[in-house]
Design a protein around this motif. Structure first.
Motif, PDB file in Angstrom:
ATOM      1  N   ALA A   1       0.828  -1.207   0.000  1.00 51.15           N
ATOM      2  CA  ALA A   1       0.000   0.000   0.000  1.00 51.15           C
ATOM      3  C   ALA A   1       0.864   1.259   0.000  1.00 51.15           C
ATOM      4  O   ALA A   1       0.523   2.257  -0.646  1.00 51.15           O
ATOM      5  CB  ALA A   1      -0.926  -0.003   1.217  1.00 51.15           C
ATOM      6  N   ASP A   2       1.992   1.227   0.711  1.00 53.83           N
ATOM      7  CA  ASP A   2       2.897   2.372   0.732  1.00 53.83           C
ATOM      8  C   ASP A   2       3.550   2.574  -0.635  1.00 53.83           C
ATOM      9  O   ASP A   2       3.767   3.713  -1.075  1.00 53.83           O
ATOM     10  CB  ASP A   2       3.970   2.173   1.794  1.00 53.83           C
ATOM     11  N   THR A   3       3.869   1.471  -1.304  1.00 60.77           N
ATOM     12  CA  THR A   3       4.416   1.563  -2.651  1.00 60.77           C
ATOM     13  C   THR A   3       3.418   2.226  -3.587  1.00 60.77           C
ATOM     14  O   THR A   3       3.764   3.148  -4.343  1.00 60.77           O
ATOM     15  CB  THR A   3       4.780   0.172  -3.189  1.00 60.77           C
ATOM     16  N   ALA A   4       2.169   1.776  -3.535  1.00 59.36           N
ATOM     17  CA  ALA A   4       1.144   2.326  -4.419  1.00 59.36           C
ATOM     18  C   ALA A   4       0.901   3.805  -4.137  1.00 59.36           C
ATOM     19  O   ALA A   4       0.777   4.623  -5.059  1.00 59.36           O
ATOM     20  CB  ALA A   4      -0.156   1.536  -4.258  1.00 59.36           C
ATOM     21  N   ALA A   5       0.842   4.178  -2.852  1.00 56.25           N
ATOM     22  CA  ALA A   5       0.661   5.586  -2.491  1.00 56.25           C
ATOM     23  C   ALA A   5       1.856   6.412  -2.952  1.00 56.25           C
ATOM     24  O   ALA A   5       1.699   7.546  -3.432  1.00 56.25           O
ATOM     25  CB  ALA A   5       0.469   5.722  -0.987  1.00 56.25           C
ATOM     26  N   GLY A   6       3.049   5.850  -2.827  1.00 56.35           N
ATOM     27  CA  GLY A   6       4.252   6.553  -3.264  1.00 56.35           C
ATOM     28  C   GLY A   6       4.263   6.808  -4.760  1.00 56.35           C
ATOM     29  O   GLY A   6       4.736   7.853  -5.219  1.00 56.35           O
ATOM     30  N   ILE A   7       3.734   5.870  -5.530  1.00 53.13           N
ATOM     31  CA  ILE A   7       3.650   6.057  -6.984  1.00 53.13           C
ATOM     32  C   ILE A   7       2.766   7.245  -7.307  1.00 53.13           C
ATOM     33  O   ILE A   7       3.110   8.103  -8.132  1.00 53.13           O
ATOM     34  CB  ILE A   7       3.108   4.780  -7.657  1.00 53.13           C
ATOM     35  N   ALA A   8       1.602   7.316  -6.664  1.00 50.58           N
ATOM     36  CA  ALA A   8       0.680   8.430  -6.910  1.00 50.58           C
ATOM     37  C   ALA A   8       1.319   9.761  -6.529  1.00 50.58           C
ATOM     38  O   ALA A   8       1.202  10.753  -7.258  1.00 50.58           O
ATOM     39  CB  ALA A   8      -0.617   8.216  -6.140  1.00 50.58           C
ATOM     40  N   ARG A   9       2.003   9.796  -5.389  1.00 48.19           N
ATOM     41  CA  ARG A   9       2.651  11.041  -4.961  1.00 48.19           C
ATOM     42  C   ARG A   9       3.768  11.439  -5.930  1.00 48.19           C
ATOM     43  O   ARG A   9       3.975  12.628  -6.197  1.00 48.19           O
ATOM     44  CB  ARG A   9       3.211  10.884  -3.549  1.00 48.19           C
ATOM     45  N   TYR A  10       4.507  10.456  -6.434  1.00 53.33           N
ATOM     46  CA  TYR A  10       5.573  10.765  -7.380  1.00 53.33           C
ATOM     47  C   TYR A  10       4.984  11.312  -8.680  1.00 53.33           C
ATOM     48  O   TYR A  10       5.532  12.257  -9.265  1.00 53.33           O
ATOM     49  CB  TYR A  10       6.417   9.520  -7.667  1.00 53.33           C
ATOM     50  N   GLU A  11       3.887  10.749  -9.131  1.00 57.25           N
ATOM     51  CA  GLU A  11       3.245  11.259 -10.340  1.00 57.25           C
ATOM     52  C   GLU A  11       2.766  12.694 -10.129  1.00 57.25           C
ATOM     53  O   GLU A  11       2.869  13.525 -11.038  1.00 57.25           O
ATOM     54  CB  GLU A  11       2.074  10.352 -10.729  1.00 57.25           C
ATOM     55  N   LEU A  12       2.249  12.988  -8.944  1.00 57.94           N
ATOM     56  CA  LEU A  12       1.823  14.355  -8.623  1.00 57.94           C
ATOM     57  C   LEU A  12       3.015  15.304  -8.676  1.00 57.94           C
ATOM     58  O   LEU A  12       2.925  16.420  -9.210  1.00 57.94           O
ATOM     59  CB  LEU A  12       1.186  14.374  -7.239  1.00 57.94           C
ATOM     60  N   LEU A  13       4.150  14.864  -8.135  1.00 58.62           N
ATOM     61  CA  LEU A  13       5.363  15.672  -8.162  1.00 58.62           C
ATOM     62  C   LEU A  13       5.866  15.853  -9.590  1.00 58.62           C
ATOM     63  O   LEU A  13       6.311  16.947  -9.967  1.00 58.62           O
ATOM     64  CB  LEU A  13       6.436  15.015  -7.293  1.00 58.62           C
ATOM     65  N   LEU A  14       5.791  14.804 -10.391  1.00 62.93           N
ATOM     66  CA  LEU A  14       6.232  14.878 -11.783  1.00 62.93           C
ATOM     67  C   LEU A  14       5.413  15.919 -12.549  1.00 62.93           C
ATOM     68  O   LEU A  14       5.966  16.721 -13.318  1.00 62.93           O
ATOM     69  CB  LEU A  14       6.086  13.499 -12.440  1.00 62.93           C
ATOM     70  N   LEU A  15       4.107  15.929 -12.329  1.00 60.43           N
ATOM     71  CA  LEU A  15       3.257  16.943 -12.959  1.00 60.43           C
ATOM     72  C   LEU A  15       3.704  18.349 -12.558  1.00 60.43           C
ATOM     73  O   LEU A  15       3.822  19.247 -13.399  1.00 60.43           O
ATOM     74  CB  LEU A  15       1.802  16.721 -12.563  1.00 60.43           C
ATOM     75  N   ALA A  16       3.958  18.542 -11.260  1.00 58.28           N
ATOM     76  CA  ALA A  16       4.353  19.857 -10.774  1.00 58.28           C
ATOM     77  C   ALA A  16       5.698  20.287 -11.353  1.00 58.28           C
ATOM     78  O   ALA A  16       5.873  21.440 -11.778  1.00 58.28           O
ATOM     79  CB  ALA A  16       4.414  19.845  -9.253  1.00 58.28           C
ATOM     80  N   GLU A  17       6.664  19.372 -11.401  1.00 55.73           N
ATOM     81  CA  GLU A  17       8.003  19.715 -11.880  1.00 55.73           C
ATOM     82  C   GLU A  17       8.000  20.073 -13.368  1.00 55.73           C
ATOM     83  O   GLU A  17       8.856  20.830 -13.827  1.00 55.73           O
ATOM     84  CB  GLU A  17       8.950  18.543 -11.633  1.00 55.73           C
ATOM     85  N   LEU A  18       7.035  19.546 -14.106  1.00 56.79           N
ATOM     86  CA  LEU A  18       6.988  19.805 -15.547  1.00 56.79           C
ATOM     87  C   LEU A  18       5.964  20.877 -15.911  1.00 56.79           C
ATOM     88  O   LEU A  18       5.608  21.041 -17.079  1.00 56.79           O
ATOM     89  CB  LEU A  18       6.699  18.501 -16.299  1.00 56.79           C
ATOM     90  N   GLY A  19       5.499  21.620 -14.906  1.00 58.54           N
ATOM     91  CA  GLY A  19       4.654  22.773 -15.181  1.00 58.54           C
ATOM     92  C   GLY A  19       3.169  22.527 -15.210  1.00 58.54           C
ATOM     93  O   GLY A  19       2.401  23.392 -15.648  1.00 58.54           O
ATOM     94  N   PHE A  20       2.734  21.367 -14.724  1.00 61.76           N
ATOM     95  CA  PHE A  20       1.306  21.048 -14.732  1.00 61.76           C
ATOM     96  C   PHE A  20       0.830  20.685 -13.326  1.00 61.76           C
ATOM     97  O   PHE A  20       0.006  19.781 -13.140  1.00 61.76           O
ATOM     98  CB  PHE A  20       1.017  19.899 -15.701  1.00 61.76           C
ATOM     99  N   GLY A  21       1.333  21.398 -12.333  1.00 65.59           N
ATOM    100  CA  GLY A  21       0.984  21.104 -10.952  1.00 65.59           C
ATOM    101  C   GLY A  21      -0.477  21.381 -10.648  1.00 65.59           C
ATOM    102  O   GLY A  21      -1.121  22.241 -11.267  1.00 65.59           O
ATOM    103  N   LEU A  22      -1.001  20.647  -9.676  1.00 62.98           N
ATOM    104  CA  LEU A  22      -2.381  20.836  -9.234  1.00 62.98           C
ATOM    105  C   LEU A  22      -2.390  21.767  -8.024  1.00 62.98           C
ATOM    106  O   LEU A  22      -1.526  21.668  -7.150  1.00 62.98           O
ATOM    107  CB  LEU A  22      -3.013  19.491  -8.861  1.00 62.98           C
TER     108      LEU A  22
END
Length: 262
Positions: free
Chosen positions: A128-149
């Motif tokens: 479950a921590d792995t899966a949550a970490g994936i979602a958080r990393y994707e959120l960070l990836l969006l932010a770093e590339l200019g599409f942050g929420l």
């Protein structure tokens, strides 16, 4: 050009008879690519597994020359390949990072986030921590590339309470009350995407991946990068299967009779 640094191995593609073109994520110099002589050999190939940390040295005499890379293994994460979830997660995280980041631009937060998640997976954190970490990393990836929420307050009312939706149009949070009439058109906003908090089990993981996946597909996984959607779909299917398995095991524990039969 000369660069010596630590790096996370992302991808390795065959080049020539024995070599490989490898993409690395470095702490201070972002995505870097280099040709590793003998990269397909039995001696070097294990070092170039995605997720491994290496001591990297890059050299090129002129800008048009393919950069030569030498590597020395620092931390092996080969064990990630022996679990279905961590193998799929490593492949996805490494591939999407290599595909989307521009070369040579620093992304220190992405490097730190990816290294921490891969390190945690290698240390055996719960699925479950792995899966949550994936979602958080994707959120960070969006932010770093200019599409942050913008998840700090409601787009309609400015409230910071009961933020349970995300607007797919504005990429902003929406409160329960303001979003109720439009709930069918809004994306879910679970707590794990809003707060830097300890693991909460499987709660909200599926919703988090649904939301980050929607914005990734709309903003970043387009053109040639759209080919990565198939790999992400496989990963999400594994995550959901793991969640269902955990739920079934929990249910069996609850209904199991006590040793005394009462």
């Amino acid at each position: 050009m000369h660069l010596a640094t630590s790096a996370i191995v992302l991808t390795a593609l065959p080049h020539g008879e024995h070599g490989a073109v490898v993409r690395f994520l470095t702490p201070d110099d972002g995505l870097q690519a280099g040709y590793v002589r003998g990269g397909r050999s039995r001696r070097i190939r294990p070092t170039l597994q995605p997720g491994n940390v290496v001591a990297l040295e890059l050299r090129a005499r002129v800008d048009t020359q393919l950069t030569a890379a030498t590597v020395e293994l620092v931390t092996s994460r080969a064990g990630l390949a022996f679990d279905r979830l961590t193998a799929a997660a490593t492949e996805w995280l490494a591939t999407v990072t290599a595909a989307l980041l521009p070369e040579g631009q620093a992304h220190a937060r992405l490097h730190a986030g990816l290294d921490a998640l891969l390190g945690g997976m290698s240390a055996g954190i719960p699925a479950a921590d792995t899966a949550a970490g994936i979602a958080r990393y994707e959120l960070l990836l969006l932010a770093e590339l200019g599409f942050g929420l913008d998840l700090s307050q409601c787009a309609a009312t400015g409230s910071t309470e009961e933020l349970v939706y995300v607007s797919p149009r504005s990429s902003q949070a929406v409160s329960r009350g303001a979003g109720a009439p439009y709930a069918a058109k809004l994306l879910p906003l679970p707590a794990l995407l809003r707060e830097d908090r300890a693991a909460t089990g499987w709660l909200g993981v599926d919703d988090a991946l649904t939301t980050t996946g929607w914005f990734l597909e709309r903003n970043l996984l387009i053109g040639r990068a759209a080919e990565l959607l198939t790999a992400r779909a496989r990963l999400v299917a594994i995550v959901r299967a793991a969640a269902e398995s955990a739920a079934s095991a929990a249910a069996e524990t609850i209904v199991a009779p006590s040793p005394r039969g009462d």
